[in-house]
Scaffold this motif. Structure first.
Motif, short mmCIF file in Angstrom:
data_model
loop_
_atom_site.label_atom_id
_atom_site.label_comp_id
_atom_site.label_asym_id
_atom_site.label_seq_id
_atom_site.Cartn_x
_atom_site.Cartn_y
_atom_site.Cartn_z
N ILE A 26 0.88 -1.17 0.00
CA ILE A 26 0.00 0.00 0.00
C ILE A 26 0.92 1.22 0.00
O ILE A 26 1.63 1.49 0.98
CB ILE A 26 -0.94 0.03 1.23
N MET A 27 0.91 1.92 -1.12
CA MET A 27 1.83 3.05 -1.32
C MET A 27 1.15 4.30 -0.74
O MET A 27 0.48 5.04 -1.45
CB MET A 27 2.08 3.24 -2.83
N ASP A 28 1.34 4.54 0.56
CA ASP A 28 0.59 5.61 1.21
C ASP A 28 1.52 6.72 1.70
O ASP A 28 2.68 6.46 2.02
CB ASP A 28 -0.21 5.02 2.38
N PHE A 70 -1.01 -1.10 -4.59
CA PHE A 70 -2.33 -0.47 -4.51
C PHE A 70 -2.18 0.96 -5.01
O PHE A 70 -1.54 1.79 -4.36
CB PHE A 70 -2.79 -0.48 -3.05
N ALA A 71 -2.74 1.24 -6.17
CA ALA A 71 -2.59 2.57 -6.77
C ALA A 71 -3.82 3.45 -6.54
O ALA A 71 -3.70 4.67 -6.41
CB ALA A 71 -2.33 2.44 -8.27
N SER A 73 -7.82 3.02 -4.62
CA SER A 73 -8.81 2.13 -4.00
C SER A 73 -10.21 2.49 -4.45
O SER A 73 -10.46 3.60 -4.93
CB SER A 73 -8.70 2.21 -2.47
N ASN A 76 -11.17 5.67 -2.97
CA ASN A 76 -10.47 6.92 -3.33
C ASN A 76 -11.31 7.84 -4.23
O ASN A 76 -10.96 9.02 -4.39
CB ASN A 76 -9.11 6.64 -3.98
N ARG A 79 -12.35 11.31 -2.90
CA ARG A 79 -11.44 12.46 -2.81
C ARG A 79 -11.94 13.62 -3.68
O ARG A 79 -12.77 13.40 -4.56
CB ARG A 79 -10.04 12.04 -3.24
N ARG A 193 3.07 -1.49 4.20
CA ARG A 193 2.32 -0.24 4.09
C ARG A 193 3.22 0.90 4.54
O ARG A 193 3.73 0.90 5.67
CB ARG A 193 1.04 -0.24 4.93
N ARG A 199 -3.35 -0.10 8.93
CA ARG A 199 -4.62 -0.70 8.51
C ARG A 199 -4.49 -1.24 7.10
O ARG A 199 -3.55 -0.92 6.38
CB ARG A 199 -5.77 0.31 8.62
N SER A 201 -7.12 -1.02 4.81
CA SER A 201 -7.87 -0.15 3.88
C SER A 201 -8.48 -0.91 2.69
O SER A 201 -8.38 -0.45 1.55
CB SER A 201 -6.97 0.99 3.38
#
Ligand code: IPE
Ligand code: IPE
Ligand code: MG
Length: 261
Positions: A26-28, A70-71, A73, A76, A79, A193, A199, A201
């Motif tokens: 997860i790229m957060d 994950f690019a 979700s 998302n 947003r 993550r 989390r 997500s």
């Protein structure tokens, strides 16, 4: 029945190998990275593409076979509209810019998720990239876009039922698994993550059943080769028991036994 290329970690004991075969990320933290620099959030997304390029290269070098990121979700879409459009444009731009490099490096690209909500131009680009790289064998790069773990399970259940409409009960994990979005891959060994949140997500809910979880405060645009190596080193220090006792596995530092329970 369709045969599975890989069995489930909850039904048999996968071999634990030193380099994770499958890493899911997860790229957060893109927005926060930009905000810290007084830049608009979207500047963090643009910078995040550089991190992804470096992580892909490092995975290739280290012999990771599957990298799943994950690019975008299914949540998302909530947003601000301009951030969502920027992300879509960035997806198009990055695919166009990177697909030749991906292909040259013998990487097979797949994009999984509910693509129905994307522009046709983006979907065409995705399908072209997948077709171009379909014969590649060194590494599998999978981008989860408009993906949600619950969506994945539901769409798999629907497909599973459609294969035998008259059947009412007695379904097994092995019946469902071939219909999941990542049915071509073993389950992730290592989940990463970035960005400090602890989390899932709604990422790979089914597939992460026995993944080793790694959380780092590093923001995605700061994550690169050294940080990935740190995550892999942490993974290598874990004892993967898959339900067995430490003694069965061979102890914390002992040899790993891959025998089936
Ligand atoms: C992750 O970074 C990228 C996407 C969700 C597309 P964020 O945009 O969530 O960054 P933060 O969490 O707000 O810092
Ligand atoms: C998860 O990050 C999705 C991606 C990285 C694409 P988010 O930043 O959207 O996750 P939450 O909403 O903080 O849990
Ligand atoms: Mg975030």
């Amino acid at each position: 029945m369709v045969r599975l290329p890989f069995t489930s970690s909850t039904r048999s004991v996968p071999e634990a190998v030193a380099v994770p075969r499958h890493i899911a990320i997860i790229m957060d933290g893109n927005g926060r990275w930009a905000r810290k620099r007084l830049m608009p959030r979207v500047a963090g997304h643009a910078k995040g593409v550089d991190s992804l390029r470096e992580v892909i290269r490092t995975c290739l070098d280290r012999g990771v076979e599957y990298l799943t990121v994950f690019a975008f979700s299914s949540e998302n879409w909530r947003r601000p509209q301009d951030e969502v459009s920027f992300l879509m444009q960035l997806f198009v731009k990055s695919l166009k810019a990177e697909i030749d490099r991906i292909h040259r490096n013998n990487i097979r690209l797949r994009v999984v998720g509910d693509l129905g909500r994307f522009d046709k131009a983006l979907v065409d680009l995705i399908r072209d990239g997948e077709a171009l790289t379909a014969g590649n064998t060194k590494m599998n790069l999978t981008i989860c876009a408009n993906y949600g773990g619950r969506w994945d399970i539901l769409q798999a259940v629907e497909k599973m039922i459609a294969t035998e409409p008259e059947r009412r009960s007695g379904f097994s994990e092995d019946d469902l698994a071939p219909h999941l979005a990542l049915s071509f891959s073993p389950e992730p060994d290592l989940f990463i993550r970035t960005g400090g949140e602890k989390r899932i997500s709604n990422f790979l809910l089914w597939q992460l059943a026995y993944a080793e979880l790694y959380f780092t405060d590093k923001l995605w645009p700061e994550f690169g080769e050294a940080e990935l190596d740190e995550a892999i080193a942490s993974y290598q220090g874990r004892e993967r028991r898959f339900g067995r006792t430490s003694e069965q596995v061979g102890g914390p530092s002992g040899p790993s036994e891959s025998g089936h329970a």
